[in-house]
Design a protein around this motif. Structure first.
Motif, PDB file in Angstrom:
ATOM      1  N   ALA A  18       0.849  -1.194   0.000  1.00 31.80           N
ATOM      2  CA  ALA A  18       0.000   0.000   0.000  1.00 31.80           C
ATOM      3  C   ALA A  18       0.882   1.241   0.000  1.00 31.80           C
ATOM      4  O   ALA A  18       2.050   1.186   0.396  1.00 31.80           O
ATOM      5  CB  ALA A  18      -0.921   0.007   1.217  1.00 31.80           C
ATOM      6  N   TRP A 119      -4.282   2.933  -1.763  1.00 32.20           N
ATOM      7  CA  TRP A 119      -3.551   4.102  -1.289  1.00 32.20           C
ATOM      8  C   TRP A 119      -4.438   4.913  -0.354  1.00 32.20           C
ATOM      9  O   TRP A 119      -5.651   4.719  -0.286  1.00 32.20           O
ATOM     10  CB  TRP A 119      -3.074   4.961  -2.463  1.00 32.20           C
ATOM     11  CG  TRP A 119      -4.157   5.699  -3.199  1.00 32.20           C
ATOM     12  CD1 TRP A 119      -4.953   5.218  -4.201  1.00 32.20           C
ATOM     13  CD2 TRP A 119      -4.572   7.053  -2.981  1.00 32.20           C
ATOM     14  NE1 TRP A 119      -5.833   6.178  -4.621  1.00 32.20           N
ATOM     15  CE2 TRP A 119      -5.626   7.319  -3.901  1.00 32.20           C
ATOM     16  CE3 TRP A 119      -4.162   8.067  -2.109  1.00 32.20           C
ATOM     17  CZ2 TRP A 119      -6.262   8.555  -3.960  1.00 32.20           C
ATOM     18  CZ3 TRP A 119      -4.800   9.302  -2.171  1.00 32.20           C
ATOM     19  CH2 TRP A 119      -5.832   9.534  -3.092  1.00 32.20           C
ATOM     20  N   LEU A 169      -6.065  -0.769   5.300  1.00 30.50           N
ATOM     21  CA  LEU A 169      -5.563  -1.241   4.012  1.00 30.50           C
ATOM     22  C   LEU A 169      -5.269  -2.736   3.997  1.00 30.50           C
ATOM     23  O   LEU A 169      -4.912  -3.290   2.956  1.00 30.50           O
ATOM     24  CB  LEU A 169      -4.296  -0.459   3.645  1.00 30.50           C
ATOM     25  CG  LEU A 169      -4.494   1.059   3.498  1.00 30.50           C
ATOM     26  CD1 LEU A 169      -3.156   1.765   3.377  1.00 30.50           C
ATOM     27  CD2 LEU A 169      -5.376   1.378   2.302  1.00 30.50           C
TER      28      LEU A 169
END
Length: 234
Positions: A18, A119, A169
């Motif tokens: 990420a 992201w 994430l």
């Protein structure tokens, strides 16, 4: 031709899962809107405007720093909170008029989408301004994590923001690439165990030595981030 981005650290890292960005001065060039509102506030007090470059260097330090810069008053001064509150009100009405992604960042976001790499943003900017700003910018692919001071107990340089982002994430902090334009961003990333990139194209204060921050990489242009990412994905 863009020069190869400088690698500062020689430490080997885990594969990237990420990418996280600081907001002002790293992902978004918000300075043009701050230039407008700071000088508008100065005009309300019949003071001359400041140069764009002078305001730009202080944007990453937030409203308090901008009030100190523009009016020469510090927290505790009887007018400080009045000025800060007015500045934020003006900014709230002028969030995304001139703000834009830094050059090279749209290509980077597109590449992240193609590579299916999530992201997000970890910022010290309050959610009251970050969330509507990000909504108005409507970046694609959309961020999967936006961490503001409202969401954590300790703001950057404490690593809590990246710990929370890692949960959002679905990865460990060590698998995050974190990009920031201030020493506190790099300290945050290093304490979290993330790979760090110092964005020297951002809002760097006079006399600040980017190479002394301890980042793993330094870039002088947003387009230099993607080659680093691709190297770390191998």
């Amino acid at each position: 031709m863009t020069e190869k981005p400088e690698k500062i650290s020689t430490i080997d890292h885990l594969p990237i899962r990420a990418v996280m960005f600081d907001l002002d001065g790293t992902l978004l060039d918000t300075a043009p809107d701050f230039v407008v509102v700071v000088n508008r506030l100065l005009a309300e007090y019949d003071r001359p405007p400041l140069a764009d470059s002078t305001i730009r260097r202080s944007v990453s330090n937030g409203a308090r720093a901008l009030v100190e810069l523009a009016f020469g008053v510090e927290p505790g001064h009887p007018d400080f909170e009045i000025l800060r509150t007015r500045l934020l009100a003006l900014y709230g009405d002028h969030l995304a008029v001139h703000t834009a992604l830094f050059p090279g960042l749209q290509t980077l976001l597109h590449a992240l989408g193609e590579r299916q790499i999530p992201w997000g943003v970890a910022t010290n900017k309050p959610a009251a301004y970050t969330l509507p700003l990000m909504e108005q910018m409507d970046l694609q692919p959309a961020p999967q994590s936006i961490i503001c001071p409202d969401h954590v107990t300790e703001r950057k340089p404490h690593p809590e923001s990246l710990f929370l982002a890692a949960k959002h994430l679905g990865c460990e902090p060590e698998h995050i690439l974190y990009v920031g334009d201030h020493r506190r961003d790099i300290e945050c990333g290093r304490q979290a165990g993330a790979i760090t990139i110092a964005a020297a194209y951002g809002y760097i204060e006079d006399g600040d030595d980017v190479d002394a921050w301890g980042a793993d990489y330094r870039v002088d242009h947003g387009q230099e981030i993607l080659p680093i990412l691709d190297t770390l994905l191998r």
